[in-house]
Design a protein around this motif. Structure first.
Motif, PDB file in Angstrom:
ATOM      1  N   ARG A 171     -11.654   1.378 -52.071  1.00  0.00           N
ATOM      2  CA  ARG A 171     -11.286   0.919 -50.740  1.00  0.00           C
ATOM      3  C   ARG A 171      -9.891   1.419 -50.422  1.00  0.00           C
ATOM      4  NH1 ARG A 171     -14.020  -2.772 -48.125  1.00  0.00           N
ATOM      5  NH2 ARG A 171     -12.203  -3.716 -47.229  1.00  0.00           N
ATOM      6  N   ALA A 172      -9.692   1.726 -49.166  1.00  0.00           N
ATOM      7  CA  ALA A 172      -8.345   2.114 -48.751  1.00  0.00           C
ATOM      8  C   ALA A 172      -7.447   0.895 -48.892  1.00  0.00           C
ATOM      9  CB  ALA A 172      -8.358   2.607 -47.311  1.00  0.00           C
TER      10      ALA A 172
ATOM     11  N   THR B 125     -18.002   9.472 -48.476  1.00  0.00           N
ATOM     12  CA  THR B 125     -18.940   8.348 -48.501  1.00  0.00           C
ATOM     13  C   THR B 125     -20.014   8.562 -47.439  1.00  0.00           C
ATOM     14  OG1 THR B 125     -19.219   5.968 -48.179  1.00  0.00           O
ATOM     15  CG2 THR B 125     -17.419   7.005 -46.967  1.00  0.00           C
TER      16      THR B 125
ATOM     17  N   LEU C 169     -19.807   6.488 -43.835  1.00  0.00           N
ATOM     18  CA  LEU C 169     -19.127   6.975 -42.631  1.00  0.00           C
ATOM     19  C   LEU C 169     -20.205   7.723 -41.839  1.00  0.00           C
ATOM     20  CD1 LEU C 169     -16.417   7.128 -41.185  1.00  0.00           C
ATOM     21  CD2 LEU C 169     -15.991   9.270 -42.372  1.00  0.00           C
TER      22      LEU C 169
ATOM     23  N   ARG D 172     -11.519   4.436 -38.557  1.00  0.00           N
ATOM     24  CA  ARG D 172     -12.048   4.173 -39.898  1.00  0.00           C
ATOM     25  C   ARG D 172     -11.354   5.134 -40.856  1.00  0.00           C
ATOM     26  NH1 ARG D 172     -18.131   5.177 -38.697  1.00  0.00           N
ATOM     27  NH2 ARG D 172     -17.158   6.561 -37.189  1.00  0.00           N
ATOM     28  N   ARG D 173     -10.752   4.596 -41.891  1.00  0.00           N
ATOM     29  CA  ARG D 173      -9.978   5.395 -42.847  1.00  0.00           C
ATOM     30  C   ARG D 173     -10.670   5.365 -44.203  1.00  0.00           C
ATOM     31  NH1 ARG D 173      -5.333   8.571 -42.249  1.00  0.00           N
ATOM     32  NH2 ARG D 173      -4.059   8.474 -44.104  1.00  0.00           N
ATOM     33  N   VAL D 174     -10.911   6.542 -44.786  1.00  0.00           N
ATOM     34  CA  VAL D 174     -11.519   6.643 -46.110  1.00  0.00           C
ATOM     35  C   VAL D 174     -10.724   7.626 -46.961  1.00  0.00           C
ATOM     36  CG1 VAL D 174     -13.856   5.998 -45.396  1.00  0.00           C
ATOM     37  CG2 VAL D 174     -13.183   8.382 -45.361  1.00  0.00           C
ATOM     38  N   ASN D 175     -10.745   7.387 -48.269  1.00  0.00           N
ATOM     39  CA  ASN D 175     -10.021   8.244 -49.203  1.00  0.00           C
ATOM     40  C   ASN D 175     -10.926   9.172 -49.993  1.00  0.00           C
ATOM     41  OD1 ASN D 175      -7.526   7.101 -48.515  1.00  0.00           O
ATOM     42  ND2 ASN D 175      -7.875   5.401 -49.908  1.00  0.00           N
TER      43      ASN D 175
ATOM     44  N   PRO E 251      -6.613  11.639 -47.343  1.00  0.00           N
ATOM     45  CA  PRO E 251      -7.574  10.751 -46.697  1.00  0.00           C
ATOM     46  C   PRO E 251      -7.999  11.259 -45.318  1.00  0.00           C
ATOM     47  CG  PRO E 251      -5.385   9.776 -46.677  1.00  0.00           C
ATOM     48  CD  PRO E 251      -5.291  11.048 -47.450  1.00  0.00           C
TER      49      PRO E 251
ATOM     50  N   PHE F 285     -17.629  -1.565 -46.515  1.00  0.00           N
ATOM     51  CA  PHE F 285     -17.155  -0.209 -46.223  1.00  0.00           C
ATOM     52  C   PHE F 285     -16.099   0.219 -47.235  1.00  0.00           C
ATOM     53  CE2 PHE F 285     -14.540   2.844 -43.782  1.00  0.00           C
ATOM     54  CZ  PHE F 285     -15.530   3.769 -43.480  1.00  0.00           C
ATOM     55  N   PRO F 286     -16.235   1.406 -47.817  1.00  0.00           N
ATOM     56  CA  PRO F 286     -15.272   1.858 -48.822  1.00  0.00           C
ATOM     57  C   PRO F 286     -14.009   2.453 -48.204  1.00  0.00           C
ATOM     58  CG  PRO F 286     -16.968   3.490 -48.549  1.00  0.00           C
ATOM     59  CD  PRO F 286     -17.349   2.327 -47.656  1.00  0.00           C
ATOM     60  N   GLY F 287     -13.357   1.686 -47.391  1.00  0.00           N
ATOM     61  CA  GLY F 287     -12.149   2.129 -46.701  1.00  0.00           C
ATOM     62  C   GLY F 287     -11.644   1.000 -45.835  1.00  0.00           C
TER      63      GLY F 287
END
Length: 171
Positions: A31-32, A85, A88, A79-82, A161, A62-64
């Protein structure tokens, strides 16, 4: 003596290796951590908006990080993800899932020459919306659909990210 039993021991090892994922807890999706959301978007001040119950349930898995804002005229969802995934996904999927009819899909460039995928949406109550989206990477690359982003990110062709931006305005 063990040389007579090696086929059985090898088979047992393979069975144990196959069963191991069932007994080892899966690592949680990354997760972010705290995200510093922008204070403005395209020169307009942003105000945070509360998430609906549906958005909260999605955000919990959500993984972010997900932020929902308004600039007084539009709703902007960030929506921010590292890491890459499949969670998204395109905004069109969300709107269809909420019962909207979609139409007038087009690629558009804004005043800053950014490319967006846009569509019109009609809600079950008849409200018409214009929705535009894109994904931006810290390395400067951008994408107009999550599938091309996912593969570029997964194959190391884009580094994060990443921030997915969805802009919704009434028609």
């Amino acid at each position: 003596m063990w040389h007579r039993h090696w086929p059985a021991l090898a088979a047992l090892a393979f069975v144990l290796a196959a069963l191991l994922p069932w007994f080892v807890p899966a690592a949680p999706a990354p997760r972010a951590r705290h995200v510093e959301w922008p204070q403005q978007w395209d020169g307009r001040a942003l105000r945070p908006l509360a998430q609906s119950a549906v958005e909260q349930r999605f955000a919990a898995r959500f993984p972010g990080a997900i932020g929902r804002f308004t600039d007084g005229q539009r709703v902007i969802v960030l929506r921010r993800v590292n890491t890459p995934t499949r969670m998204l996904h395109p905004a069109a999927d969300c709107f269809r899932g909420l019962g909207h009819r979609l139409g007038a899909v087009a690629l558009e460039r804004d005043a800053r020459a950014r490319l967006w995928r846009c569509f019109e949406s009609t809600a079950p109550d008849g409200q018409r919306l214009r929705v535009c989206e894109r994904i931006e990477a810290d390395d400067g690359t951008s994408f107009i659909d999550p599938s091309s982003w996912f593969w570029a990110a997964a194959l190391g062709q884009s580094s994060g990210p990443w921030q997915a931006v969805t802009v919704v305005e009434a028609l």
